[in-house]
Motif scaffolding. Structure first.
Motif, mmCIF file in Angstrom:
data_model
loop_
_atom_site.group_PDB
_atom_site.id
_atom_site.type_symbol
_atom_site.label_atom_id
_atom_site.label_comp_id
_atom_site.label_asym_id
_atom_site.label_seq_id
_atom_site.Cartn_x
_atom_site.Cartn_y
_atom_site.Cartn_z
ATOM 1 N N SER A 1 -2.737 -6.615 -8.994
ATOM 2 C CA SER A 1 -3.745 -6.337 -10.026
ATOM 3 C C SER A 1 -3.133 -6.074 -11.397
ATOM 4 O O SER A 1 -3.711 -6.427 -12.415
ATOM 5 N N PRO B 1 -1.222 -1.911 -6.661
ATOM 6 C CA PRO B 1 -2.631 -2.316 -6.517
ATOM 7 C C PRO B 1 -2.725 -3.818 -6.254
ATOM 8 O O PRO B 1 -2.413 -4.631 -7.124
ATOM 9 N N ASP C 1 2.230 1.964 -3.397
ATOM 10 C CA ASP C 1 1.176 2.133 -4.414
ATOM 11 C C ASP C 1 1.093 0.994 -5.425
ATOM 12 O O ASP C 1 0.906 1.224 -6.623
ATOM 13 N N GLU D 1 0.833 -1.207 0.000
ATOM 14 C CA GLU D 1 0.000 0.000 0.000
ATOM 15 C C GLU D 1 0.864 1.253 0.000
ATOM 16 O O GLU D 1 0.565 2.220 -0.699
#
Length: 123
Positions: free
Chosen positions: A48, A29, A27, A24
């Motif tokens: 992701s 995903p 950054d 997190e």
């Protein structure tokens, strides 16, 4: 489709939380899947965007090296302070369980070896 990043099987909760926070903060995903009630699924963190996989893997490897060093230092600290129990201390904490485990190992070894011992006289 996502890319498998980190399996959560047999991972301590504090480590899993640190890994979630790490991704997190940088950054990436990610999303999480759980093994489900019957344990048939994969409990893991997935990336992701598969194109970011090399960077995420490099970040994870750095984190794991740091964690390994921290955990080894913590263990050495506990051993020096006498807080890390030795094998004998663990056996003496639960002597009935220790003896039961020794007996179970003996029974399993005997059941494994006895059929072959019986073959010695027949050959």
């Amino acid at each position: 489709m996502g890319a498998l990043l980190f399996k959560l099987n047999h991972v301590p909760e504090d480590e899993a939380e640190e890994v979630r926070r790490l991704f997190e903060e940088h950054d990436f995903p990610i999303y999480e899947t759980h093994a489900g009630f019957w344990g048939l699924g994969v409990s893991a963190l997935w990336l992701s965007d598969p194109e970011q996989l090399p960077e995420a893997k490099a970040l994870l490897e750095d984190y794991q090296r740091e964690r390994q060093a921290r955990q080894r230092a913590l263990k050495a600290e506990r051993e020096a302070a006498g807080e890390q129990p030795t094998f004998l201390q663990r056996a003496l904490q639960a002597p009935v369980r220790f003896i039961a485990m020794l007996l179970a190992i003996g029974v399993i070894l005997a059941l494994t070896i006895l059929p072959f011992v019986g073959l010695i006289g027949t050959v």
